[in-house]
Design an enzyme around this catalytic site. Structure first.
Site, PDB file in Angstrom:
ATOM      1  N   ASN A   7       1.960 -27.363  14.180  1.00 26.28           N
ATOM      2  CA  ASN A   7       1.358 -26.214  14.859  1.00 26.28           C
ATOM      3  C   ASN A   7       2.508 -25.308  15.276  1.00 26.28           C
ATOM      4  O   ASN A   7       3.223 -25.585  16.228  1.00 26.28           O
ATOM      5  CB  ASN A   7       0.578 -26.714  16.080  1.00 26.28           C
ATOM      6  CG  ASN A   7      -0.111 -25.585  16.814  1.00 26.28           C
ATOM      7  OD1 ASN A   7       0.079 -24.408  16.486  1.00 26.28           O
ATOM      8  ND2 ASN A   7      -0.904 -25.933  17.812  1.00 26.28           N
ATOM      9  N   LYS A  14       4.930 -27.575  17.476  1.00 26.92           N
ATOM     10  CA  LYS A  14       4.487 -28.917  17.872  1.00 26.92           C
ATOM     11  C   LYS A  14       4.212 -29.716  16.607  1.00 26.92           C
ATOM     12  O   LYS A  14       3.716 -29.149  15.622  1.00 26.92           O
ATOM     13  CB  LYS A  14       3.182 -28.825  18.666  1.00 26.92           C
ATOM     14  CG  LYS A  14       3.360 -28.313  20.083  1.00 26.92           C
ATOM     15  CD  LYS A  14       2.063 -28.515  20.859  1.00 26.92           C
ATOM     16  CE  LYS A  14       1.775 -27.292  21.687  1.00 26.92           C
ATOM     17  NZ  LYS A  14       0.417 -27.076  22.039  1.00 26.92           N
ATOM     18  N   ARG A  91      -1.758 -25.893  11.235  1.00 26.41           N
ATOM     19  CA  ARG A  91      -2.755 -25.116  11.968  1.00 26.41           C
ATOM     20  C   ARG A  91      -2.482 -23.626  11.722  1.00 26.41           C
ATOM     21  O   ARG A  91      -1.353 -23.170  11.868  1.00 26.41           O
ATOM     22  CB  ARG A  91      -2.641 -25.406  13.458  1.00 26.41           C
ATOM     23  CG  ARG A  91      -3.586 -24.556  14.253  1.00 26.41           C
ATOM     24  CD  ARG A  91      -3.354 -24.687  15.732  1.00 26.41           C
ATOM     25  NE  ARG A  91      -4.275 -23.831  16.424  1.00 26.41           N
ATOM     26  CZ  ARG A  91      -3.952 -23.095  17.483  1.00 26.41           C
ATOM     27  NH1 ARG A  91      -2.747 -23.136  17.973  1.00 26.41           N
ATOM     28  NH2 ARG A  91      -4.860 -22.339  18.046  1.00 26.41           N
ATOM     29  N   HIS A 180     -10.847 -21.931  18.310  1.00 29.04           N
ATOM     30  CA  HIS A 180     -10.989 -23.338  18.708  1.00 29.04           C
ATOM     31  C   HIS A 180     -11.895 -24.093  17.738  1.00 29.04           C
ATOM     32  O   HIS A 180     -12.490 -25.105  18.094  1.00 29.04           O
ATOM     33  CB  HIS A 180     -11.622 -23.479  20.118  1.00 29.04           C
ATOM     34  CG  HIS A 180     -10.766 -22.984  21.235  1.00 29.04           C
ATOM     35  ND1 HIS A 180     -11.307 -22.351  22.345  1.00 29.04           N
ATOM     36  CD2 HIS A 180      -9.431 -23.035  21.434  1.00 29.04           C
ATOM     37  CE1 HIS A 180     -10.330 -22.032  23.174  1.00 29.04           C
ATOM     38  NE2 HIS A 180      -9.179 -22.424  22.650  1.00 29.04           N
ATOM     39  N   HIS A 208     -15.432 -25.964  25.213  1.00 26.49           N
ATOM     40  CA  HIS A 208     -13.980 -26.214  25.185  1.00 26.49           C
ATOM     41  C   HIS A 208     -13.391 -25.413  26.349  1.00 26.49           C
ATOM     42  O   HIS A 208     -13.235 -24.190  26.272  1.00 26.49           O
ATOM     43  CB  HIS A 208     -13.404 -25.747  23.837  1.00 26.49           C
ATOM     44  CG  HIS A 208     -11.917 -25.890  23.728  1.00 26.49           C
ATOM     45  ND1 HIS A 208     -11.298 -26.799  22.889  1.00 26.49           N
ATOM     46  CD2 HIS A 208     -10.906 -25.240  24.355  1.00 26.49           C
ATOM     47  CE1 HIS A 208      -9.987 -26.700  23.009  1.00 26.49           C
ATOM     48  NE2 HIS A 208      -9.721 -25.751  23.903  1.00 26.49           N
ATOM     49  N   ARG A 241      -7.023 -14.573  30.699  1.00 29.23           N
ATOM     50  CA  ARG A 241      -7.782 -13.590  29.908  1.00 29.23           C
ATOM     51  C   ARG A 241      -9.088 -13.237  30.609  1.00 29.23           C
ATOM     52  O   ARG A 241      -9.739 -14.112  31.186  1.00 29.23           O
ATOM     53  CB  ARG A 241      -8.097 -14.148  28.523  1.00 29.23           C
ATOM     54  CG  ARG A 241      -6.890 -14.314  27.663  1.00 29.23           C
ATOM     55  CD  ARG A 241      -7.284 -14.770  26.261  1.00 29.23           C
ATOM     56  NE  ARG A 241      -6.233 -15.587  25.696  1.00 29.23           N
ATOM     57  CZ  ARG A 241      -6.437 -16.718  25.039  1.00 29.23           C
ATOM     58  NH1 ARG A 241      -7.657 -17.162  24.835  1.00 29.23           N
ATOM     59  NH2 ARG A 241      -5.420 -17.400  24.585  1.00 29.23           N
ATOM     60  N   ARG A 285      -5.937 -26.767  38.651  1.00 28.19           N
ATOM     61  CA  ARG A 285      -5.593 -27.716  39.721  1.00 28.19           C
ATOM     62  C   ARG A 285      -5.102 -26.962  40.943  1.00 28.19           C
ATOM     63  O   ARG A 285      -5.503 -27.262  42.074  1.00 28.19           O
ATOM     64  CB  ARG A 285      -4.531 -28.711  39.247  1.00 28.19           C
ATOM     65  CG  ARG A 285      -5.116 -29.732  38.275  1.00 28.19           C
ATOM     66  CD  ARG A 285      -4.041 -30.436  37.517  1.00 28.19           C
ATOM     67  NE  ARG A 285      -3.417 -29.522  36.552  1.00 28.19           N
ATOM     68  CZ  ARG A 285      -2.702 -29.909  35.517  1.00 28.19           C
ATOM     69  NH1 ARG A 285      -2.481 -31.179  35.309  1.00 28.19           N
ATOM     70  NH2 ARG A 285      -2.194 -29.037  34.667  1.00 28.19           N
ATOM     71  N   GLU A 384      -7.386 -32.118  18.094  1.00 30.56           N
ATOM     72  CA  GLU A 384      -7.272 -31.174  16.984  1.00 30.56           C
ATOM     73  C   GLU A 384      -6.323 -31.691  15.906  1.00 30.56           C
ATOM     74  O   GLU A 384      -6.555 -31.481  14.714  1.00 30.56           O
ATOM     75  CB  GLU A 384      -6.814 -29.808  17.511  1.00 30.56           C
ATOM     76  CG  GLU A 384      -7.921 -29.141  18.322  1.00 30.56           C
ATOM     77  CD  GLU A 384      -7.441 -28.044  19.251  1.00 30.56           C
ATOM     78  OE1 GLU A 384      -7.580 -26.876  18.891  1.00 30.56           O
ATOM     79  OE2 GLU A 384      -6.941 -28.356  20.347  1.00 30.56           O
TER      80      GLU A 384
HETATM   81  P1  ADP Z   1      -4.452 -25.177  26.472  1.00 27.62           P
HETATM   82  O1  ADP Z   1      -4.366 -26.238  25.390  1.00 27.62           O
HETATM   83  O2  ADP Z   1      -5.431 -24.073  26.168  1.00 27.62           O
HETATM   84  O3  ADP Z   1      -3.131 -24.667  26.955  1.00 27.62           O
HETATM   85  P2  ADP Z   1      -5.579 -27.292  28.068  1.00 27.62           P
HETATM   86  O4  ADP Z   1      -6.746 -27.666  27.246  1.00 27.62           O
HETATM   87  O5  ADP Z   1      -4.438 -28.233  28.160  1.00 27.62           O
HETATM   88  O6  ADP Z   1      -5.075 -25.836  27.742  1.00 27.62           O
HETATM   89  O7  ADP Z   1      -6.121 -27.037  29.563  1.00 27.62           O
HETATM   90  C1  ADP Z   1      -5.293 -26.607  30.590  1.00 27.62           C
HETATM   91  C2  ADP Z   1      -6.137 -26.453  31.852  1.00 27.62           C
HETATM   92  O8  ADP Z   1      -6.711 -27.721  32.193  1.00 27.62           O
HETATM   93  C3  ADP Z   1      -5.322 -25.985  33.045  1.00 27.62           C
HETATM   94  O9  ADP Z   1      -5.983 -24.933  33.710  1.00 27.62           O
HETATM   95  C4  ADP Z   1      -5.317 -27.229  33.926  1.00 27.62           C
HETATM   96  O10 ADP Z   1      -5.314 -26.862  35.262  1.00 27.62           O
HETATM   97  C5  ADP Z   1      -6.618 -27.894  33.588  1.00 27.62           C
HETATM   98  N1  ADP Z   1      -6.577 -29.292  34.011  1.00 27.62           N
HETATM   99  C6  ADP Z   1      -5.829 -30.288  33.518  1.00 27.62           C
HETATM  100  N2  ADP Z   1      -6.010 -31.434  34.246  1.00 27.62           N
HETATM  101  C7  ADP Z   1      -6.892 -31.112  35.234  1.00 27.62           C
HETATM  102  C8  ADP Z   1      -7.472 -31.833  36.309  1.00 27.62           C
HETATM  103  N3  ADP Z   1      -7.182 -33.106  36.524  1.00 27.62           N
HETATM  104  N4  ADP Z   1      -8.340 -31.180  37.122  1.00 27.62           N
HETATM  105  C9  ADP Z   1      -8.619 -29.881  36.919  1.00 27.62           C
HETATM  106  N5  ADP Z   1      -8.107 -29.146  35.909  1.00 27.62           N
HETATM  107  C10 ADP Z   1      -7.253 -29.746  35.081  1.00 27.62           C
END
Ligand code: ADP
Length: 397
Positions: A7, A14, A91, A180, A208, A241, A285, A384
């Site tokens: 990716n 990655k 990807r 996605h 997602h 976004r 978080r 993925e």
């Molecule tokens: P991407 O791949 O699009 O960068 P992810 O699918 O890894 O994103 O999602 C990231 C989001 O998931 C962040 O906003 C993070 O805060 C949230 N997240 C991860 N773990 C937790 C958790 N334990 N509680 C709440 N949100 C979480």
């Protein structure tokens, strides 16, 4: 059969090496700061210490060379020689209308992939650079392209044409594509398996929810509608976004703030979403913590996110004759117990009943709806890379 999944972003790459028969990840890693000073590869062989290789990476070719050396390294590698890599799955973000499935990357296909650059100028060039570098370094290994948009090519025109003059679709291919796709496809197949329903009969709403978020309406195992559009900006409120807004806001802010199109585009992609509303963070978080401490704008941003998810679940249920399950995946969908609960709590009158005890899970495949819920609620961690590896295997087998 061992498949390397790549990716490639503009300055990062990655990778995972997957033993596809066993569905085992043999190693994974990240090359960072490609083309920038201080570049390095963090290589994580499964069951061994991770290794950091600090070496100049002026371009993607050098990054891939270091990755291949790491994968087959005598000390921290996981295979004896590069020849063990049966194929590489790449990807690719945008496949336009040309690609409705994963495909072998022949020279002719590469020309078509280059034609899609116009639709994703920020992502596709890096993806293509990665493929070209790999082809140079591994000329005899088959390469497969797996497109984020491909799964959504089954959408009917009623869902992909925008209500602007039709000529713009004909002239510039402006339409909804959706993103996605690999993730929505993966969780759809897993859900069919978990629920014991034939893939071509299953109807789902797949959510997602991550840093970027999208919801897809699945009819008979296929994408029927999805929230992201021409670009990943449309739809839900996301980390940074804005998702759906009144389009008239764009020229309005442009005039008031003296911003050109790129300036407004940057504001909508990087300064908006829960980050823009809360003024604190794009990370859920942080926002959940701040909301607990009484921060009103953090709470407002989370409420807005929740509200938009519910709006689309409701809207998509009107498009299908029955719904077997709602699926939650990605960072927030897999991990935020409170967000899943607040989304589902007010949907009980629609047959979506969550069990708070079963819902007390993070990052694990499980059914979290109450036993008497007419519509099931599933948590399915997305994968993925595995989906890319499977598509790649199917094409080279
Ligand atoms: P991407 O791949 O699009 O960068 P992810 O699918 O890894 O994103 O999602 C990231 C989001 O998931 C962040 O906003 C993070 O805060 C949230 N997240 C991860 N773990 C937790 C958790 N334990 N509680 C709440 N949100 C979480």
């Amino acid at each position: 059969m061992k498949i390397l999944v790549i990716n490639c972003g503009s300055s990062s790459l990655k990778y995972q090496l997957i033993d596809i028969e066993k569905e085992d990840v043999l190693c994974k890693g990240l090359a960072e700061r490609i083309g920038i000073e201080g570049s390095r590869v963090v290589h994580e062989p499964t069951g061994m210490e991770k290794v950091t290789i600090e070496e100049a990476m002026p371009d993607h070719k050098k990054a891939i060379e270091i990755v291949l050396n790491s994968v087959a390294h005598p000390e921290y590698g996981v295979i004896k020689s590069m020849d063990e890599i049966a194929a590489v799955g790449h990807r690719v973000v945008h496949g336009g209308e040309v690609f409705n499935d994963s495909t072998l990357l022949t020279d002719e296909v590469m020309d078509k992939a280059r034609e899609c650059i116009d639709l994703a100028p920020l992502h596709n060039p890096a993806n293509i650079m990665g493929i070209e570098a790999c082809k140079e370094l591994m000329p005899d290994t088959p390469m497969v392209g797996v497109f984020d948009t491909a799964f959504h090519q089954t959408m009917p025109a009623v869902n992909y044409i925008y209500a602007i003059p039709y000529e713009y679709y004909e002239k510039y291919a402006i339409r909804r594509y959706g993103f996605h796709g690999t993730s929505h496809k993966y969780v759809t197949e897993r859900a069919a398996d978990i629920l014991g329903i034939d893939l071509d009969k299953i109807n789902l709403i797949t959510c997602h929810l991550g840093n970027g978020s999208s919801i897809t309406c699945i009819e008979g195992g296929k994408s029927r509608n999805t929230t992201m559009g021409l670009t990943p900006l449309e739809g839900l409120v996301m980390g940074t976004r804005c998702g759906d807004i009144d389009p008239a806001i764009i020229p309005f802010i442009g005039r008031k703030e003296n911003l050109d199109y790129d300036g407004v585009d940057n504001m909508m992609n990087k300064e908006s979403g829960v980050y823009g509303v809360s003024g604190i963070s794009s990370d859920f978080r942080d926002l959940e913590d701040a909301a607990k401490e009484g921060n009103e704008r953090a709470k407002l941003s989370l409420d807005m996110f929740e509200s938009k998810v519910k709006k689309y679940i409701g809207a998509y249920m009107t498009e299908i004759d029955h719904t077997d399950a709602i699926v939650f995946t990605a960072g927030i969908g897999e991990n935020s117990i409170s967000m899943r609960e607040s989304i589902c709590k007010s949907l009980e009158h629609m047959g979506i009943k969550i069990d708070p005890e079963k819902n007390n899970v993070r990052g694990k495949e499980c059914i979290v709806s109450a036993d008497d819920s007419p519509i099931k609620i599933l948590v399915i961690p997305t994968n993925e890379e595995l989906m890319i590896a499977k598509d790649t295997m199917n094409l080279v087998k």
